[in-house]
Design an enzyme around this catalytic site. Structure first.
Site, PDB file in Angstrom:
ATOM      1  N   ASP A   1      -4.827  -2.023   2.803  1.00  0.00           N
ATOM      2  CA  ASP A   1      -4.037  -0.798   2.972  1.00  0.00           C
ATOM      3  C   ASP A   1      -3.116  -0.961   4.195  1.00  0.00           C
ATOM      4  OD1 ASP A   1      -3.082   1.749   2.835  1.00  0.00           O
ATOM      5  OD2 ASP A   1      -4.875   2.705   3.645  1.00  0.00           O
TER       6      ASP A   1
ATOM      7  N   ASP B   1       1.443   0.444  -1.192  1.00  0.00           N
ATOM      8  CA  ASP B   1       0.932  -0.273  -0.011  1.00  0.00           C
ATOM      9  C   ASP B   1      -0.571  -0.495  -0.026  1.00  0.00           C
ATOM     10  OD1 ASP B   1       0.001   2.349   0.488  1.00  0.00           O
ATOM     11  OD2 ASP B   1       0.006   1.943   2.629  1.00  0.00           O
ATOM     12  N   GLU B   2      -1.189  -0.281  -1.164  1.00  0.00           N
ATOM     13  CA  GLU B   2      -2.647  -0.265  -1.185  1.00  0.00           C
ATOM     14  C   GLU B   2      -3.164  -0.906  -2.466  1.00  0.00           C
ATOM     15  OE1 GLU B   2      -5.827   3.387  -1.098  1.00  0.00           O
ATOM     16  OE2 GLU B   2      -3.740   3.836  -0.766  1.00  0.00           O
TER      17      GLU B   2
HETATM   18  P1  TTP Z   1      -1.128   6.113   2.909  1.00  0.00           P
HETATM   19  O1  TTP Z   1      -1.679   4.729   2.671  1.00  0.00           O
HETATM   20  O2  TTP Z   1      -1.960   7.278   2.507  1.00  0.00           O
HETATM   21  O3  TTP Z   1      -0.844   6.301   4.449  1.00  0.00           O
HETATM   22  P2  TTP Z   1      -0.034   5.389   5.469  1.00  0.00           P
HETATM   23  O4  TTP Z   1       0.079   3.973   5.000  1.00  0.00           O
HETATM   24  O5  TTP Z   1       1.279   6.033   5.773  1.00  0.00           O
HETATM   25  O6  TTP Z   1      -0.925   5.489   6.774  1.00  0.00           O
HETATM   26  P3  TTP Z   1      -2.392   4.902   7.067  1.00  0.00           P
HETATM   27  O7  TTP Z   1      -2.188   3.899   8.159  1.00  0.00           O
HETATM   28  O8  TTP Z   1      -3.190   6.078   7.520  1.00  0.00           O
HETATM   29  O9  TTP Z   1      -2.908   4.283   5.802  1.00  0.00           O
HETATM   30  O10 TTP Z   1       0.270   6.243   2.201  1.00  0.00           O
HETATM   31  C1  TTP Z   1       1.119   5.134   1.951  1.00  0.00           C
HETATM   32  C2  TTP Z   1       2.563   5.603   1.898  1.00  0.00           C
HETATM   33  O11 TTP Z   1       2.714   6.552   0.848  1.00  0.00           O
HETATM   34  C3  TTP Z   1       2.993   6.296   3.165  1.00  0.00           C
HETATM   35  O12 TTP Z   1       3.478   5.386   4.130  1.00  0.00           O
HETATM   36  C4  TTP Z   1       4.039   7.243   2.662  1.00  0.00           C
HETATM   37  C5  TTP Z   1       3.627   7.563   1.243  1.00  0.00           C
HETATM   38  N1  TTP Z   1       3.000   8.909   1.174  1.00  0.00           N
HETATM   39  C6  TTP Z   1       3.774  10.001   0.803  1.00  0.00           C
HETATM   40  O13 TTP Z   1       4.964   9.841   0.488  1.00  0.00           O
HETATM   41  N2  TTP Z   1       3.204  11.246   0.770  1.00  0.00           N
HETATM   42  C7  TTP Z   1       1.899  11.464   1.102  1.00  0.00           C
HETATM   43  O14 TTP Z   1       1.406  12.622   1.080  1.00  0.00           O
HETATM   44  C8  TTP Z   1       1.094  10.332   1.491  1.00  0.00           C
HETATM   45  C9  TTP Z   1      -0.362  10.533   1.858  1.00  0.00           C
HETATM   46  C10 TTP Z   1       1.689   9.088   1.510  1.00  0.00           C
END
Ligand code: TTP
Length: 376
Positions: free
Chosen positions: A11, A106-107
């Site tokens: 992630d 991204d995951e």
């Molecule tokens: P996430 O993997 O949930 O979060 P993140 O990568 O930004 O942060 P973390 O380090 O806590 O994992 O989300 C991945 C991407 O998806 C994030 O960069 C932007 C997008 N996204 C949205 O557009 N809306 C949302 O509500 C969420 C949760 C994520």
């Protein structure tokens, strides 16, 4: 007995924000968010860790975020850039296994049980993946390594950002027993609240309930909860992503004040939806049509009807029904379909569609009013 699996959950850290900081190093160290503008009722898609210190998080209204941190730099999302980075990251994954289940840009879950690099050490494979992503994409990624998806996902969060955490088979028992129930896959605010009232805060508390009690309190979810509380999750890493629905939506700069103004927006949404559906044509069968409405006070309702096509008249009826549920100005309107992969479309689903009278859409409506409190 079969050997335990080796699953890695990867992630990226604050993904969109990381890409923006990579491309504009001046942003590093400053609080930034990626999202819509506060003036246009935008929301935060994500923010960097500096911004999180101010209590800013994904899905928060950008106006609230700016209020919490007046120096916050808000950047418009550039999806094309994120997609390219995502493909590069995926290519890195491919160097270690072909059993990859992407969850979002991204995951992903990776099953490396049969991978031979580093004598099959999943811990070292995760280290190598993270180093390669850093080198090739120039952003950081965190990883969780465990014998199943549920634990790997929790583990990837444990040492974020830019870290990894391993739960070996022999550590499961101790790790899970201390785990707060709200970390369990499928336990949202409502179930967590119910558990709290029952005095259940950790998996160890949950384990004290027998099957009958679990069923009584949590219905069909009880059995799954029992398994999770023991650290058991047999879900395979699924390489083919199955889409359950497809929708388009719009948050309006000015609320749509009346039903008529909502209905006027439907053709535009319909055009966007059919355009997106063309891209997956052939792979899925439509099961239901739905309209989502978010009223000006953030109360949401979703109205759906069984259908095997995208019928604009159905959407009109659904919109009328949904609007009547709140009868107040509308902030967001969404239109979509629930889908079933063609190869999985069962006879039962076909029968369901055949028995629908088709001429009285109102009768078919399955109305749901969800009171979802949201950050304003
Ligand atoms: P996430 O993997 O949930 O979060 P993140 O990568 O930004 O942060 P973390 O380090 O806590 O994992 O989300 C991945 C991407 O998806 C994030 O960069 C932007 C997008 N996204 C949205 O557009 N809306 C949302 O509500 C969420 C949760 C994520």
């Amino acid at each position: 007995m079969t050997a335990p699996r080796k699953i890695i959950h990867c992630d990226c850290d604050c993904f969109y924000a990381s890409i923006e900081m990579r491309d504009n190093p001046e942003l590093k160290g400053k609080p930034i968010a990626v999202g819509g503008s506060p003036e246009r009722r935008g929301v935060v898609a994500t923010c960097n860790y500096e911004a999180r210190e101010f209590g800013i998080h994904s899905a928060m209204a950008s106006a609230t975020a700016r209020h919490r941190c007046p120096d916050l730099i808000i950047i418009k999302p550039d999806m094309e850039k994120y997609r390219i980075a995502s493909q590069q990251i995926h290519q890195v994954f491919q160097n270690y296994t072909s059993l990859i289940e992407p969850l979002s840009l991204d995951e992903a879950f990776l099953d490396v049980s049969a991978s031979t690099q580093f004598q099959g050490s999943a811990t070292r494979i995760a280290e190598a993946i993270r180093a390669e992503v850093k080198e090739k994409v120039n952003i950081t990624i965190s990883a969780g390594i465990a014998p199943n998806k549920f634990l790997a996902k929790i583990a990837s969060d444990w040492n974020k950002p830019d870290g990894q955490f391993v739960i070996t088979p022999s550590q499961i028992e101790e790790f899970v027993s201390q785990l707060p129930v709200k970390k369990l896959h499928g336990v949202g605010k409502v179930t967590a609240g119910k558990m709290k009232r029952l005095g259940i805060s950790t998996c160890n508390d949950l384990r004290k309930l027998d099957s009958e009690q679990l069923r009584q309190y949590f219905g069909s979810f009880g059995e799954r909860l029992q398994q999770l509380s023991l650290g058991i999750d047999n879900r395979p890493v699924q390489t083919e992503r199955i889409r359950k629905s497809l929708s388009v939506e719009n948050t309006y700069v000015t609320d749509l004040p009346t039903l008529e103004s909502c209905l006027q927006e439907l053709p535009n949404l319909y055009q966007q939806l059919t355009h997106r559906l063309e891209k997956i044509d052939g792979e899925y069968q439509i099961k239901k049509q739905f309209i989502k409405i978010k009223f000006h006070d953030f109360v949401r309702t979703t109205v759906e009807t069984l259908s095997d096509c995208t019928d604009l008249e159905n959407y009109t009826t659904l919109c009328e029904q949904g609007f009547a549920r709140g009868d107040r100005p509308v902030r967001l309107l969404g239109m979509g379909v629930r889908l079933l992969p063609k190869k999985m479309a069962s006879d039962q689903d076909k029968r369901e569609l055949e028995v629908e009278p088709g001429n009285d859409a109102v009768e078919q409506l399955n109305l749901r009013l969800e009171q979802v409190p949201e950050e304003y």
